[in-house]
Design an enzyme around this catalytic site. Structure first.
Site, PDB file in Angstrom:
ATOM      1  N   MET A  27       0.824  -1.193   0.000  1.00 39.82           N
ATOM      2  CA  MET A  27       0.000   0.000   0.000  1.00 39.82           C
ATOM      3  C   MET A  27       0.870   1.259   0.000  1.00 39.82           C
ATOM      4  O   MET A  27       2.052   1.209   0.332  1.00 39.82           O
ATOM      5  CB  MET A  27      -0.920   0.016   1.229  1.00 39.82           C
ATOM      6  CG  MET A  27      -1.975  -1.089   1.212  1.00 39.82           C
ATOM      7  SD  MET A  27      -3.151  -0.898  -0.120  1.00 39.82           S
ATOM      8  CE  MET A  27      -4.235  -2.278   0.204  1.00 39.82           C
ATOM      9  N   CYS A  28       0.249   2.367  -0.334  1.00 37.95           N
ATOM     10  CA  CYS A  28       0.939   3.650  -0.379  1.00 37.95           C
ATOM     11  C   CYS A  28       0.420   4.532   0.751  1.00 37.95           C
ATOM     12  O   CYS A  28      -0.413   4.126   1.543  1.00 37.95           O
ATOM     13  CB  CYS A  28       0.700   4.307  -1.735  1.00 37.95           C
ATOM     14  SG  CYS A  28       1.067   3.222  -3.142  1.00 37.95           S
ATOM     15  N   GLU A  29       0.907   5.754   0.826  1.00 37.62           N
ATOM     16  CA  GLU A  29       0.377   6.717   1.789  1.00 37.62           C
ATOM     17  C   GLU A  29       0.081   8.034   1.093  1.00 37.62           C
ATOM     18  O   GLU A  29       0.798   8.448   0.175  1.00 37.62           O
ATOM     19  CB  GLU A  29       1.346   6.928   2.961  1.00 37.62           C
ATOM     20  CG  GLU A  29       1.439   5.712   3.871  1.00 37.62           C
ATOM     21  CD  GLU A  29       1.818   6.081   5.295  1.00 37.62           C
ATOM     22  OE1 GLU A  29       1.555   7.220   5.726  1.00 37.62           O
ATOM     23  OE2 GLU A  29       2.379   5.204   5.984  1.00 37.62           O
TER      24      GLU A  29
END
Length: 265
Positions: free
Chosen positions: A1-3
């Site tokens: 996942m990314c932020e």
């Protein structure tokens, strides 16, 4: 996942403090080492920086932490790749023109590969990510419904964007930041939180960096600044979590619209 990291403010404001809290998560204290980007609106213009290198090691990111670019709307992203190579073309945030405005977009999550079977009409991806493809599809829907400009009825555009996000959420995790220069659309599937700072301003302390700022000394009594992030950036303030399926639209730092949403868990 990314932020994700976003900002909406009623006066041009720098995001150096919050960005300093995000940067270490890109390959330092966090695993998101597959590139980063940040975009600042200046009126209808968009000033953007992208780097496929980890933000924790990036000289460009180091510059922006200390270089106070003033903006009323900011969108930033640090990437942990799951679809598409690690390269500049696949580095968020992405941008496209619609109605004479530059739309800016960043996505956290992963969508089923069937997204690539959804037809595109006007907008085409430059890179190979599911995120950019979904952006092209979403803007196609907006352009198809409103080819000549935004609708006059309040909330009509937000309702369409929310409907599109709900369809995309059916393919997986879809957390979104989107803007056309004045509004910041924030949609949540799993994790997205926000905080609005206004007078009386106090002190804030970053979770992942040894940095404290006294906003009272940095602001005026009339300033309103909202920061949105995947994970809260400070540990001495109360952040609000968006609900699953909720779209919150900010303008000038204030909540303009809230649609949908159900409690997580």
């Amino acid at each position: 996942m990314c932020e994700l990291l976003g900002m909406s403010a009623n006066v041009p404001t720098d995001i150096c403090f919050s960005f300093a809290g995000l940067v270490p998560r890109g390959g330092g204290v966090g695993p998101h080492r597959d590139g980063w980007g940040i975009a600042f609106y200046e009126g209808r213009g968009l000033r953007a920086f992208h780097d496929p290198q980890p933000s924790a090691d990036s000289r460009i990111a180091e510059l922006l932490v200390s270089y106070p670019i003033k903006s009323k709307v900011v969108i930033s992203h640090i990437r942990q790749a799951n679809v598409g190579d690690v390269c500049l073309a696949n580095t968020h945030p992405f941008s496209r023109e619609l109605w004479g405005r530059v739309w800016c977009y960043a996505h956290n999550g992963q969508l089923d590969k069937q997204i690539f079977d959804w037809p595109l009409t006007y907008y085409k991806p430059v890179g190979t990510t599911d995120s950019e493809y979904a952006f092209c599809w979403l803007l196609d829907q907006v352009r198809s419904r409103y080819p000549d400009g935004p609708p006059e009825r309040e909330n009509e555009l937000a309702e369409l964007i929310h409907s599109c996000c709900e369809k995309l959420r059916g393919l997986g995790v879809y957390n979104l930041l989107l803007s056309e220069s004045s509004q910041l659309f924030c949609y949540c599937t799993t994790k997205l939180s926000w905080i609005t700072r206004r007078a009386p301003f106090g002190e804030a302390r970053l979770k992942d960096s040894d940095m404290v700022v006294d906003f009272y000394a940095e602001t005026t009594p009339n300033d309103v600044v909202t920061v949105i992030a995947t994970e809260p950036l400070t540990d001495n303030e109360q952040w609000q979590a968006l609900k699953t399926g909720e779209l919150v639209v900010f303008a000038d730092g204030e909540v303009q619209t809230r649609l949908g949403g159900q409690s997580c868990g």
